[in-house]
Design an enzyme around this catalytic site. Structure first.
Site, short mmCIF file in Angstrom:
data_model
loop_
_atom_site.label_atom_id
_atom_site.label_comp_id
_atom_site.label_asym_id
_atom_site.label_seq_id
_atom_site.Cartn_x
_atom_site.Cartn_y
_atom_site.Cartn_z
N HIS A 1 0.89 -1.39 0.01
CA HIS A 1 -0.02 -0.13 0.08
C HIS A 1 0.97 1.36 0.00
CE1 HIS A 1 -3.06 -3.04 0.76
NE2 HIS A 1 -2.34 -3.48 1.83
N GLU B 1 -1.95 0.20 8.20
CA GLU B 1 -0.92 -0.93 7.62
C GLU B 1 0.38 -0.32 6.66
OE1 GLU B 1 -1.16 -4.85 4.47
OE2 GLU B 1 -2.92 -3.48 4.93
N GLU C 1 2.01 -11.80 5.33
CA GLU C 1 0.90 -10.94 6.28
C GLU C 1 1.63 -11.30 7.62
OE1 GLU C 1 -1.44 -9.35 5.53
OE2 GLU C 1 -1.79 -9.95 3.35
N HIS D 1 2.95 -7.06 4.29
CA HIS D 1 1.89 -6.67 4.62
C HIS D 1 1.48 -6.99 6.05
CE1 HIS D 1 -0.01 -5.97 0.40
NE2 HIS D 1 1.21 -6.53 0.21
#
Length: 309
Positions: free
Chosen positions: A99, A136, A273, A191
């Protein structure tokens, strides 16, 4: 969404993972009950994830500064910086911080569809956040900075796909292209998940065998699985975190065919993740600078283990 492109869990592709045995061996001496116990039992598919960071950046806890005060590397910068000689000299690693902190200000742009070879997906997403507002996108940058320093200390050339140095993105197709054009020996996309309370632990996403349009992962499936298994095993050792109790059946490994960042890669690539930002216990870890350093260390150790063969 916490991935480079979103999809309901029901559409995830899964296949038997030969690398599970390698992960189990690495977990053996790390955490009692790795893949089992309260945080290791399979609890079913992940629940739908929040679509964005509702809290403002000012409400978020202030994460500690990354270990280095040096200028951030861009996709073209780090090659010119002097590197120490070490076991990873001559190797190139691309780190893809998931992101972008400013994606929320450019929703029109990040919602534009891009070609991922097998279809079309949004350019990017805003990512998730903790309930207290720690985004995040801030987490991924912090961990990526730490990971970069650890890899550079071993002699690796490190490229970041973005470093909060652009208004949004890059789009998922460009993220894949940066790794490909760098001829990276390994790419890791960092992530954190945004699942339901009670869903805890980390997981590593591996590319499925995909061939269609501009996507062809057939040459990187095996090497990416090896990279992912080594990262998962070292992540357990470094952080003390157990593999996900809601994805991967306790292995910490999940295979998907719907992520453009993986489908378009021509070099070994995985997503990590690191935990679930929406679970209070995981969030307490993710917002702790000392734990983020351990997460970076686990990824660095796994990447180095993979590159050393």
């Amino acid at each position: 969404m916490p991935y480079d492109d979103s999809v309901p869990p029901a559409r995830r592709a899964r296949r038997p993972l030969l690398v599970a045995a390698a992960l189990a061996a690495l977990c053996l001496t790390a955490v009692t009950g790795c893949g089992g116990g309260p945080d290791g039992a399979e609890t079913g598919a992940a629940s739908p994830r929040p679509g964005g960071d509702a809290a403002s950046p000012s409400a978020a806890p202030t994460p500690s500064a990354s270990p280095s005060a040096s200028a951030s590397a861009s996709p073209s910068a780090s090659a010119s910086e002097p590197l120490p000689r070490g076991p990873l000299t001559g190797r190139t690693v691309v780190i893809d911080p998931g992101h972008n902190p400013r994606n929320r200000e450019h929703t029109k742009e990040i919602n534009q569809q891009v070609d991922i070879g097998t279809g079309r997906k949004e350019c990017d997403t805003t990512g998730t956040s903790t309930d207290a507002g720690y985004a995040e996108a801030r987490f991924t940058l912090d961990v990526s900075h730490r990971l970069r320093e650890l890899l550079r200390a071993q002699g690796a050339r490190v490229v970041l796909t973005q470093d909060d140095d652009r208004p949004f993105g890059p789009c998922i197709d460009e993220r894949a292209r940066i790794g490909n054009e760098a001829k990276a020996d390994a790419v890791v996309s960092v992530h954190a998940d945004g699942s339901a309370v009670g869903n805890r632990g980390f997981h590593v996403i591996l590319p499925a065998a995909v061939k269609g349009g501009g996507a062809d992962t057939t040459k990187i499936v095996r090497s990416s699985a090896d990279l992912g298994a080594r990262i998962a095993g070292h992540f357990v050792r470094a952080t003390g975190s157990a593999p996900s109790n809601y994805i991967g059946g306790g292995t910490g490994l999940d295979t998907r065919d719907d992520l453009g960042g993986l489908n378009l890669s021509t070099v070994p690539k995985v997503f990590v993740e690191c935990g679930n930002m929406r679970d209070p216990q995981d969030a307490a870890l993710l917002t702790r600078a000392s734990w983020r350093q351990k997460a970076a260390q686990g990824m660095a150790d796994g990447i180095a283990d993979y590159l050393k063969g």
